[in-house]
Design an enzyme around this catalytic site. Structure first.
Site: not given
Ligand code: NAP
Length: 262
Positions: A153, A166
């Site tokens: 991030s 985080y």
């Molecule tokens: P999201 O839609 O909430 O997806 C998160 C994913 O992580 C889901 O597939 C979830 O699986 C999985 N997950 C969470 N805890 C888990 C565990 N204990 N074991 C296995 N799988 C787990 O979030 P996203 O925004 O796509 O985020 C994806 C990545 O990008 C993350 O690392 C996040 O920190 C990073 N990121 C996101 C943003 C943003 O603005 N969206 C910005 C910077 C970085 P289930 O739903 O099946 O539980």
């Protein structure tokens, strides 16, 4: 303008994506399957994971949902073993699973929340790489095309007011990515990080609900063009996984619409 096509860049390459059931990870799974990779992906939402697997296979892709919790080293070992058994090896991995937490100043963060965020975002990437790396190194035919991308991030390289756990976890992701890139640089394996800014996913939607009207509590800030799309991040990840990025190793690529450029 000529259309850019990357058809079948990863034809037959065995790949693994953690957190592939939602948001950014889901889009990475979709793009890898479309470009010919054989993709295993994990999450905890069995219904969503199985539905995505079925959709991709009906669409002519090769995909397999495997339930696995990234907070468990044993489950990461099992996930990698099942992927290798299913697809005959492993050459590409994307560690994307992650969680955030309610906006609180550092001293107000409950230790149990701190531990869960670190266990998922930091330990989870370590456990996954611990098993992915030997599998990739031993994959016959990898021929220097092994690659891992860890999703960090923009908060992994600066302060994260209101979401310190985080931010700390994402600093760890960038730190271990750079170290591991050096560890395996001569062994045909590249390890890079992608650091997104705000991206329109369920995680961002939850964060916006949590902060309500007080946008000063959104630690990373918003880019002038608004949040990115999961596909913007997937494009960068697939580039780093591809042969086009053969000399890019130990990089932390910001995909943030200039959010961090102030
Ligand atoms: P999201 O839609 O909430 O997806 C998160 C994913 O992580 C889901 O597939 C979830 O699986 C999985 N997950 C969470 N805890 C888990 C565990 N204990 N074991 C296995 N799988 C787990 O979030 P996203 O925004 O796509 O985020 C994806 C990545 O990008 C993350 O690392 C996040 O920190 C990073 N990121 C996101 C943003 C943003 O603005 N969206 C910005 C910077 C970085 P289930 O739903 O099946 O539980």
């Amino acid at each position: 303008m000529a259309k850019i096509t990357h058809d079948r860049r990863f034809a037959g390459h065995p790949a693994l994506v953690t957190g592939g059931t939602s948001g950014i990870g889901e889009q990475i799974v979709r793009r890898l399957a479309k470009e010919g990779a054989h993709v295993a992906f994990c999450g905890l939402d069995d219904e969503g994971g199985q539905a995505l697997e079925q959709h991709l296979c009906e669409d002519g892709g090769v995909a397999r949902y495997i339930r696995a919790d990234v907070r468990s080293d044993a489950e990461m070992a099992q996930l990698v073993a099942q992927t290798v058994a299913q697809f005959g090896g492993l050459s590409l991995a994307v560690n994307c699973a992650g969680i955030s937490h309610l906006p609180l100043r550092l001293a107000d963060i409950d230790p149990a929340i701190w531990r869960d965020v670190m266990a998922t975002n930091a330990d989870g990437v370590f456990y996954a790489m611990r098993h992915e790396i030997p599998a990739i190194l031993s994959h016959e035919g990898t021929n220097g095309s092994g690659a891992i991308v860890n999703i960090a991030s923009i908060l992994g390289a600066k302060g994260s007011p209101w979401i310190a756990a985080y931010g700390a976890s994402k600093h760890a992701v960038i730190g271990m990515t750079l170290s591991a890139a050096r560890d395996y640089a001569t062994m045909g394996l590249r390890i890079n990080a992608v650091s997104p800014g705000p991206v329109d996913t369920p995680m961002l939607q939850r964060a916006l609900l949590d902060i309500g009207d007080d946008h000063t509590k959104y630690a990373g800030g918003f880019p002038p063009s608004g949040p990115g799309r999961p596909d913007d991040v997937a494009s960068a990840v697939l580039f780093l996984l591809s042969r086009e990025a053969a000399y890019i190793n130990g990089a932390n690529l910001l995909v943030d619409g200039a959010t961090a450029a102030i």
